[in-house]
Design an enzyme around this catalytic site. Structure first.
Site, PDB file in Angstrom:
ATOM      1  N   CYS A  72      -7.756   0.819  -2.690  1.00  0.00           N
ATOM      2  CA  CYS A  72      -8.058   2.138  -2.143  1.00  0.00           C
ATOM      3  C   CYS A  72      -6.868   3.103  -2.250  1.00  0.00           C
ATOM      4  CB  CYS A  72      -8.525   2.042  -0.698  1.00  0.00           C
ATOM      5  SG  CYS A  72      -7.336   1.260   0.386  1.00  0.00           S
TER       6      CYS A  72
ATOM      7  N   ASP B 206       1.353   2.319  -0.951  1.00  0.00           N
ATOM      8  CA  ASP B 206       2.476   1.671  -0.275  1.00  0.00           C
ATOM      9  C   ASP B 206       2.992   0.484  -1.065  1.00  0.00           C
ATOM     10  OD1 ASP B 206       3.190   3.129   2.027  1.00  0.00           O
ATOM     11  OD2 ASP B 206       1.229   2.654   2.861  1.00  0.00           O
TER      12      ASP B 206
ATOM     13  N   GLU C 115      -0.543  -4.211   1.128  1.00  0.00           N
ATOM     14  CA  GLU C 115       0.340  -3.108   0.738  1.00  0.00           C
ATOM     15  C   GLU C 115       1.811  -3.421   0.971  1.00  0.00           C
ATOM     16  OE1 GLU C 115      -0.890   0.425   2.838  1.00  0.00           O
ATOM     17  OE2 GLU C 115      -1.141  -0.627   4.727  1.00  0.00           O
TER      18      GLU C 115
ATOM     19  N   HIS D 137       1.217  12.183   2.261  1.00  0.00           N
ATOM     20  CA  HIS D 137      -0.186  12.319   2.660  1.00  0.00           C
ATOM     21  C   HIS D 137      -0.735  13.722   2.455  1.00  0.00           C
ATOM     22  CE1 HIS D 137       0.353   8.272   4.200  1.00  0.00           C
ATOM     23  NE2 HIS D 137      -0.940   8.187   3.961  1.00  0.00           N
TER      24      HIS D 137
END
Ligand code: PEP
Ligand code: MG
Length: 781
Positions: A701, A654, A630, A361
């Site tokens: 996304c 993911d 995901e 992240h």
């Protein structure tokens, strides 16, 4: 055997000087294997040879002098074959080369093993014996194990040594390789953010000012003693006196006669205070752990605890002496998203993280801020890099310490090209996202990782496709209240009052943790994460949903998205809770309105109060609910899911990790993580087909949407929306406006026939070139 191995590796890593460490190591191995000679050669890829670095047995005069070409002699053969070579009579071997200067004529038996780090041979470890015989299986196993254990430590030690030489002005450029985490280039000074008190992360350093180091240590001891005093006073009413006695033991250990004296001696020998502390504490831990008595083994953790407490106080002093430069590149062992968020407005130019990978992240946040990032540099040279002038190349993952003037100029030129590309794409910002032959695809924004995305509306995004709500939860000391969350979400919804804003419910776990809600797991990405946590804690989920619903009142642009869904039950339970929050809130709202009306006028007709309350509470609407796709299981349940939810959004970050079984945060396997893997592309295509069949809107996304080639493929697959960081919205819009939908479908059709990721990349690169989008290749891959 195991203890000897451990000891050799530990001693090697604790030795601050490379030559010295190598010398001690060969000496130790020779003794352990009762052989006549042990030597180590290190690879020099510029010169294409192995250099004899240390030996106990060969002529001392040849150390640092004798080189063996990569394809020469037995040493070269070990490197080429990348496997051990065990020969009874080396001199009779056809590859043997006679090198008189090393004086090995007496040796016959030879056993060599390659030292391989990240698939690259970085050295050769060999043993030799006068007697002509094969080395035993045990000798071979020992050497192979030692080489494997040494590889990482040696790679770091080599870099460290290179930097040491550079600090001594030997003009050699230090170049480190990491993983390209976020594109871009930065030229600036490194600022090292030291981890909180981790003895293992302390790199050994000498100091010329022993007096000052002694003073630092004494102050840290005093402060630690004081801490124990306070702690034991605080706890005296709560725990029994036997347990309290541990503080007395700690205080005794701090005494000069015990640990204190040994640390002091190391400082007098020239070590920095934290290095001296590390050496002494690790020595004690090792000794306690080696004792065959579980009570005494446990004491090792007391020693570690004490050492850590001392280190906290030493680091506190060091921290007080540090101040942030005006502009800097942040370097830390593990740069987290919250660190990036913390420094983003304080002159942050780029990021270097020794661990992590390109889908951590922190890297995603860096991309959304347009900051270059290099992840997984995998080297223990943290403090050595502090305040060094550096160039980081976020496209290639390279970083250059103290670069030459000509290299700087080269990078300044690349920066100007990058700026020209940005200026070019910004021209398309206010135009629609539509292909040349009229196919539209909506571009939305991924937000939440950084503050200040308000300006992103001007970057041409139509709404928010993913608002990561966990980030505002991170920089705090406890969960935010319903009111705090309502205020925050309202601000977000107001940024795009006429477009949809998709808010994802709390998605912590994995590499996103909350300081006040620690989760310790062996396998965090397969563990307690996303919806699994919030369904186990409905009190957290309900508060968040209520806050979202309240924030949406009168705006009606909220969409709620659920992360990490892997089963139908999770969807049903989440929807049940959302409905519960909605109906409770509606009824609370009506009661409040009626109470307010009664306060204003006691004569109000109850029927009209009811009608008014009904009217106002009608502003509280039930938003659309969607799920993230995901986890691979959902690909096989899309029909059942489509009956339950209003939209799907693919989390390709993911989905890639789970389909390929590659931890997105692990630099060791970063080369295996690739959303252009044929299996991932086929899965994405199947998802789009099914969403179409079950008449459910589909968006994506994950980071794939912000790659030019990714966007082209997703457009061709039929995705309705792509959501990405603000920085990339204009780029992708520019790409979409320069292709034809029909062309993209031909590209997709061919890509789906390819077998390997490599073929996919090279074909897509060719296609981008021929579409005139070549300048995006550097920025996109
Ligand atoms: C994803 O997994 O693709 C995604 C968008 O969510 P995150 O990166 O926050 O896990
Ligand atoms: Mg995800």
């Amino acid at each position: 055997m195991l203890t000897t191995l451990r000891q050799i590796v530990l001693e090697f890593s604790q030795n601050s000087e490379l030559n010295n460490a190598l010398g001690c190591m060969v000496n130790h191995v020779k003794k352990a294997l009762k052989t006549d000679c042990c030597s180590i050669y290190l690879a020099d890829y510029q010169q294409q040879h192995f250099l004899l670095m240390a030996s106990d047995g060969l002529a001392k005069t040849s150390l640092g002098q004798t080189c063996v070409g990569f394809s020469e002699g037995l040493v070269g053969l070990v490197g080429q074959r990348e496997e051990p070579l065990n020969i009874a009579n080396a001199q009779a071997h056809q590859e043997y080369i006679h090198a008189p200067e090393v004086q090995e004529d007496d040796f016959n038996a030879f056993l060599g093993t390659p030292i391989i780090h990240q698939r690259k041979v970085i050295g050769i470890l060999s043993i030799q014996q006068k007697e002509s015989r094969f080395f035993t299986q045990n000798d071979e196993a020992f050497l192979v194990t030692l080489s494997a254990q040494l590889a990482g430590v040696l790679a770091s030690a080599e870099i460290k040594s290179l930097l040491d030489h550079q600090q001594n002005n030997t003009q050699k450029l230090a170049q480190l390789q990491g993983i390209a985490g976020a594109p871009g280039i930065a030229l600036s000074t490194i600022f090292v953010c030291q981890p909180q008190a981790d003895l293992a992360a302390v790199s050994l350093k000498k100091s010329s000012d022993a007096k000052r180091q002694l003073l630092r240590f004494e102050q840290a001891v005093d402060k630690t003693r004081q801490d124990f005093e306070n702690l034991s006073n605080k706890l005296s009413n709560l725990i029994d006196s036997d347990s309290l006695a541990i503080f007395d033991v700690y205080k005794q250990l701090l005494d000069q006669a015990n640990l204190g004296q040994e640390v002091t001696e190391k400082i007098v020998q020239g070590w920095r205070a934290d290095s001296a502390l590390k050496l002494v504490i690790e020595h004690y831990i090792k000794q306690f752990e080696a004792i065959d008595d579980s009570y005494l083994q446990e004491r090792a953790s007391d020693i570690r605890d004490l050492g850590t407490r001392l280190l906290v106080n030493l680091q506190q002093q060091a921290k007080e002496e540090l101040s942030l430069p005006e502009q800097f590149i942040l370097l830390a062992q593990d740069v987290t998203a919250s660190m990036v968020a913390q420094y983003q407005h304080q002159g942050l130019q780029g990021i270097i993280s020794l661990s992590g990978s390109n889908n951590s992240h922190a890297a995603i946040l860096a991309r959304s801020l347009g900051l270059p990032a290099i992840m997984g540099v995998n080297s223990a040279v943290l403090s050595q890099l502090h305040q060094q002038q550096t160039i980081i190349d976020g496209y290639s993952g390279e970083l250059f310490i103290n670069p030459s003037e000509s290299l700087r100029n080269e990078y300044k030129y690349l920066l100007s090209q990058e700026k020209a590309l940005t200026d070019k794409v910004l021209k398309a910002v206010s135009l629609p996202s539509i292909t040349r032959d009229g196919r539209a695809i909506e571009l939305q924004l991924n937000a939440g990782l950084s503050a200040g995305f308000e300006h992103s509306a001007q970057l041409g995004a139509l709404g928010i496709g993913l608002y990561r709500t966990e980030i505002p939860f991170m920089n705090r000391h406890c969960f935010p209240s319903e009111l705090e969350q309502t205020q925050l979400y309202r601000k977000v919804l107001q940024v795009f009052p006429t477009h949809g804003v998709t808010m994802r419910t709390l998605d912590v776990g994995g590499d996103k943790s909350l300081p006040y809600f620690p989760i310790n797991e062996e396998n965090p990405f397969l563990g307690w994460r996303g919806i699994r946590i919030t369904l186990d804690h409905p009190e957290i989920f309900l508060v968040q949903i209520r806050a979202m619903l309240r924030a949406n009142q009168g705006l009606n642009n909220l969409e709620i998205m659920l992360p990490m869904i892997s089963s139908i039950e999770e969807v049903d339970e989440s929807i049940r809770l959302i409905n519960q929050a909605f109906f409770e809130l509606k009824s609370e709202l009506k009661t409040d309105i009626k109470a307010d009306l009664a306060k204003v006028s006691s004569t109000i007709n109850p029927d009209s109060a009811d009608a008014k309350a009904e009217l106002i509470s009608a502003q509280l609407t039930r938003p659309k609910i969607g799920i993230m796709l995901e986890v691979p299981s959902v690909i096989f349940q899309m029909e059942a899911l489509a009956k339950r939810v209003d939209f799907f959004s693919v989390g390709s970050n993911d989905l890639t990790q789970y389909l390929l079984a590659v931890d997105r945060n692990n630099s060791q396997v970063a080369n295996l993580y690739d959303a252009f893997h044929p299996a991932v592309l086929n899965a994405l295509n199947s998802i789009a087909r099914q969403a179409d069949k079950y008449l459910t809107p589909i968006s994506l996304c994950g980071e794939l949407a912000s790659e030019p080639a990714g966007a082209i493929l997703l457009l061709a697959m039929g995705y309705d929306k792509l959501s990405m960081n603000g920085h990339n919205v204009p780029r992708i819009k520019w790409v979409i406006r320069h292709v034809e939908f029909e062309q993209t479908q031909l590209i997709l059709a061919h890509v789906l026939t390819l077998d390997t990721t490599k073929q996919v990349h090279s074909y897509l690169n060719e296609q981008l070139e021929s579409l005139g989008l070549g300048s995006f290749i550097r920025a996109g891959f």
